[in-house]
Write a protein that holds these residues in place. Structure first.
Motif, PDB file in Angstrom:
ATOM      1  N   PRO A 138       0.833  -1.206   0.000  1.00 24.94           N
ATOM      2  CA  PRO A 138       0.000   0.000   0.000  1.00 24.94           C
ATOM      3  C   PRO A 138       0.866   1.255   0.000  1.00 24.94           C
ATOM      4  O   PRO A 138       2.027   1.220   0.366  1.00 24.94           O
ATOM      5  CB  PRO A 138      -0.781  -0.126   1.313  1.00 24.94           C
ATOM      6  N   GLY A 139       0.271   2.355  -0.434  1.00 19.36           N
ATOM      7  CA  GLY A 139       1.013   3.607  -0.499  1.00 19.36           C
ATOM      8  C   GLY A 139       1.330   4.153   0.881  1.00 19.36           C
ATOM      9  O   GLY A 139       0.753   3.742   1.892  1.00 19.36           O
ATOM     10  N   LEU A 140       2.278   5.093   0.913  1.00 15.41           N
ATOM     11  CA  LEU A 140       2.721   5.658   2.191  1.00 15.41           C
ATOM     12  C   LEU A 140       1.608   6.446   2.883  1.00 15.41           C
ATOM     13  O   LEU A 140       1.520   6.455   4.111  1.00 15.41           O
ATOM     14  CB  LEU A 140       3.924   6.583   1.965  1.00 15.41           C
ATOM     15  N   LEU A 141       0.747   7.099   2.084  1.00 17.04           N
ATOM     16  CA  LEU A 141      -0.312   7.912   2.713  1.00 17.04           C
ATOM     17  C   LEU A 141      -1.214   7.043   3.586  1.00 17.04           C
ATOM     18  O   LEU A 141      -1.568   7.427   4.702  1.00 17.04           O
ATOM     19  CB  LEU A 141      -1.161   8.594   1.637  1.00 17.04           C
ATOM     20  N   SER A 142      -1.568   5.862   3.082  1.00 13.93           N
ATOM     21  CA  SER A 142      -2.484   5.009   3.846  1.00 13.93           C
ATOM     22  C   SER A 142      -1.820   4.514   5.134  1.00 13.93           C
ATOM     23  O   SER A 142      -2.486   4.046   6.044  1.00 13.93           O
ATOM     24  CB  SER A 142      -2.950   3.837   2.992  1.00 13.93           C
ATOM     25  N   GLN A 143      -0.464   4.614   5.193  1.00 10.05           N
ATOM     26  CA  GLN A 143       0.230   4.152   6.402  1.00 10.05           C
ATOM     27  C   GLN A 143       0.352   5.236   7.478  1.00 10.05           C
ATOM     28  O   GLN A 143       0.929   4.989   8.538  1.00 10.05           O
ATOM     29  CB  GLN A 143       1.643   3.670   6.048  1.00 10.05           C
ATOM     30  N   LEU A 144      -0.166   6.416   7.215  1.00  9.63           N
ATOM     31  CA  LEU A 144      -0.032   7.496   8.209  1.00  9.63           C
ATOM     32  C   LEU A 144      -1.046   7.325   9.334  1.00  9.63           C
ATOM     33  O   LEU A 144      -1.850   8.220   9.615  1.00  9.63           O
ATOM     34  CB  LEU A 144      -0.242   8.862   7.549  1.00  9.63           C
ATOM     35  N   ASP A 145      -0.990   6.174   9.968  1.00 12.05           N
ATOM     36  CA  ASP A 145      -1.980   5.820  10.986  1.00 12.05           C
ATOM     37  C   ASP A 145      -2.013   6.770  12.176  1.00 12.05           C
ATOM     38  O   ASP A 145      -3.040   6.945  12.808  1.00 12.05           O
ATOM     39  CB  ASP A 145      -1.646   4.427  11.548  1.00 12.05           C
ATOM     40  N   THR A 146      -0.839   7.367  12.503  1.00 13.76           N
ATOM     41  CA  THR A 146      -0.806   8.177  13.718  1.00 13.76           C
ATOM     42  C   THR A 146      -1.389   9.567  13.487  1.00 13.76           C
ATOM     43  O   THR A 146      -1.587  10.307  14.439  1.00 13.76           O
ATOM     44  CB  THR A 146       0.641   8.310  14.239  1.00 13.76           C
ATOM     45  N   GLN A 147      -1.646   9.934  12.229  1.00 14.93           N
ATOM     46  CA  GLN A 147      -2.232  11.256  11.931  1.00 14.93           C
ATOM     47  C   GLN A 147      -3.422  11.054  10.992  1.00 14.93           C
ATOM     48  O   GLN A 147      -3.381  11.470   9.822  1.00 14.93           O
ATOM     49  CB  GLN A 147      -1.187  12.171  11.265  1.00 14.93           C
ATOM     50  N   PRO A 148      -4.492  10.427  11.487  1.00 10.59           N
ATOM     51  CA  PRO A 148      -5.601  10.092  10.576  1.00 10.59           C
ATOM     52  C   PRO A 148      -6.222  11.317   9.898  1.00 10.59           C
ATOM     53  O   PRO A 148      -6.594  11.255   8.729  1.00 10.59           O
ATOM     54  CB  PRO A 148      -6.620   9.387  11.487  1.00 10.59           C
ATOM     55  N   ARG A 149      -6.296  12.441  10.620  1.00 13.98           N
ATOM     56  CA  ARG A 149      -6.918  13.625  10.018  1.00 13.98           C
ATOM     57  C   ARG A 149      -6.086  14.158   8.850  1.00 13.98           C
ATOM     58  O   ARG A 149      -6.607  14.495   7.798  1.00 13.98           O
ATOM     59  CB  ARG A 149      -7.066  14.711  11.073  1.00 13.98           C
TER      60      ARG A 149
END
Ligand SMILES: [Zn+2]
Length: 374
Positions: free
Chosen positions: A2-13
């Motif tokens: 998956p792309g890096l954006l979808s991995q930004l779990d700690t900053q969902p907003r």
């Protein structure tokens, strides 16, 4: 993958906001990401760069195409990361090089991304030349500036950017995010975060045998200090530097490949610029490799303090608990605090362009003094 954006779990907003803008093709030409260190601003900047440069039809950061892979490895020639080159901030030559570079066409695709770290270090004399470009960059160029707070950044810069606030991330949340992304046990995720700084860097750290080997080398060097003489310390400093530089071999070979692929159709001037940028990238990567090694030492010494102060709870470097225990058995709190100061001093020396070898040698001597003082 998956792309890096979808991995930004700690900053969902932030993740949802940037994903929506990228999907709609309505990203701003200049962003200012604002948040405390460790909130993942740099990770988010690389993630947005990936979404902007993705080459797959109808996708925004698929994570699998050649462009996405290069961005994830931080070797895409159209993503430029700028960090202050001197201890006092950005130098005029850097802004000049950046402006010259912005005017050139992208090397691979149709877009270019400029990530400017620590925007508070853009002082008036270096920033003024940048303002016009920031307001109206050439087509396809996106600027992403990173800073801790808007108050610390020149208002002329802030007003030209779309500000994106990042919230503080609790360490356990960050560790959980790394665990989800890698499937690695939580305690190793904590260790990787302590060494690498942010979730995305921790995930890369856990994939890099070289970076983990560098950590082990420096921790063994600290362990050996209790019985080391001068010659031992000098040779361990050399080993630490060699280990910290090992991951650079891959960066260098990627740079060479990109140069060769582009040699035929880039002008001599553009090639020269690419070479110079490669050199700067290598210097920055070398510095961040050493900084990572120093962060591991700091984390180890903090574990020693935890033991000495009898604080219940887990240590971060559980895989080297034997080293933590050996150091704790010998050292006192004041000595460990002095050793921690030696790590900070080495960091600021390296930031001021002191040779890493020398900075590490001095640090090891100082740590030995701290750990063995009666
Ligand atoms: Zn892609």
């Amino acid at each position: 993958m998956p792309g890096l954006l979808s991995q930004l779990d700690t900053q969902p907003r932030v993740r949802d906001f940037l994903a929506r803008a990228a999907e709609a093709g309505r990203t701003s030409h200049a962003y200012l990401f604002l948040g405390a260190p460790g909130s993942g601003k740099l990770d988010a900047a690389w993630a947005l760069a990936q979404a902007l440069l993705c080459e797959r039809e109808g996708e925004r950061g698929c994570g699998a195409c050649d462009a996405c892979v290069r961005v994830a490895r931080r070797t895409h020639p159209d993503v430029h990361l700028y960090q202050p080159e001197s201890a006092t901030g950005y130098v005029i030559a850097q802004t000049r090089a950046l402006l010259e570079e912005v005017a050139l066409a992208p090397i691979r695709g149709t877009a270019k991304v400029y990530i400017i770290d620590r925007a508070e270090q853009l002082r008036a004399n270096t920033a003024n030349a940048l303002l016009k470009t920031l307001e109206e960059p050439p087509a396809g160029v996106t600027f992403i500036l990173l800073g801790t707070s808007a108050e610390a950044i020149l208002s002329t810069i802030v007003s030209r950017c779309q500000c994106v606030p990042f919230r503080m991330v609790a360490p356990e949340r960050a560790a959980a995010a790394v665990e989800r992304a890698t499937g690695v046990a939580r305690e190793r995720c904590r260790m990787a975060l302590a060494a690498a700084g942010s979730p995305a860097r921790a995930i890369e750290f856990l994939k890099s045998a070289d970076r983990q080997a560098a950590r082990r080398t420096v921790l063994r060097a600290v362990d050996a200090l209790l019985h080391a003489d001068e010659a031992d310390i000098l040779s361990s400093a050399k080993e630490v530097i060699l280990a910290a530089d090992a991951p650079l071999a891959e960066v260098e070979s990627t740079q060479k490949a990109i140069l060769e692929q582009n040699a035929d159709y880039l002008s001599r001037g553009a090639l020269k610029q690419l070479e110079e940028r490669n050199k700067r990238e290598l210097t920055a990567r070398r510095r961040s490799g050493i900084m990572e090694v120093l962060a591991s030492v700091r984390s180890l010494l903090r574990d020693v303090l935890t033991r000495l102060e009898g604080v219940p709870g887990e240590i971060v470097n559980a895989d080297v608990a034997d080293i933590v225990d050996r150091l704790a058995a010998r050292a006192h709190v004041t000595g460990v605090l002095a050793a921690l100061d030696a790590v900070s001093l080495a960091e600021s020396r390296i930031a001021r362009n002191v040779t890493p070898q020398l900075a590490v040698e001095v640090m090891l001597f100082d740590i030995r003094k701290g750990l063995t003082c009666p």
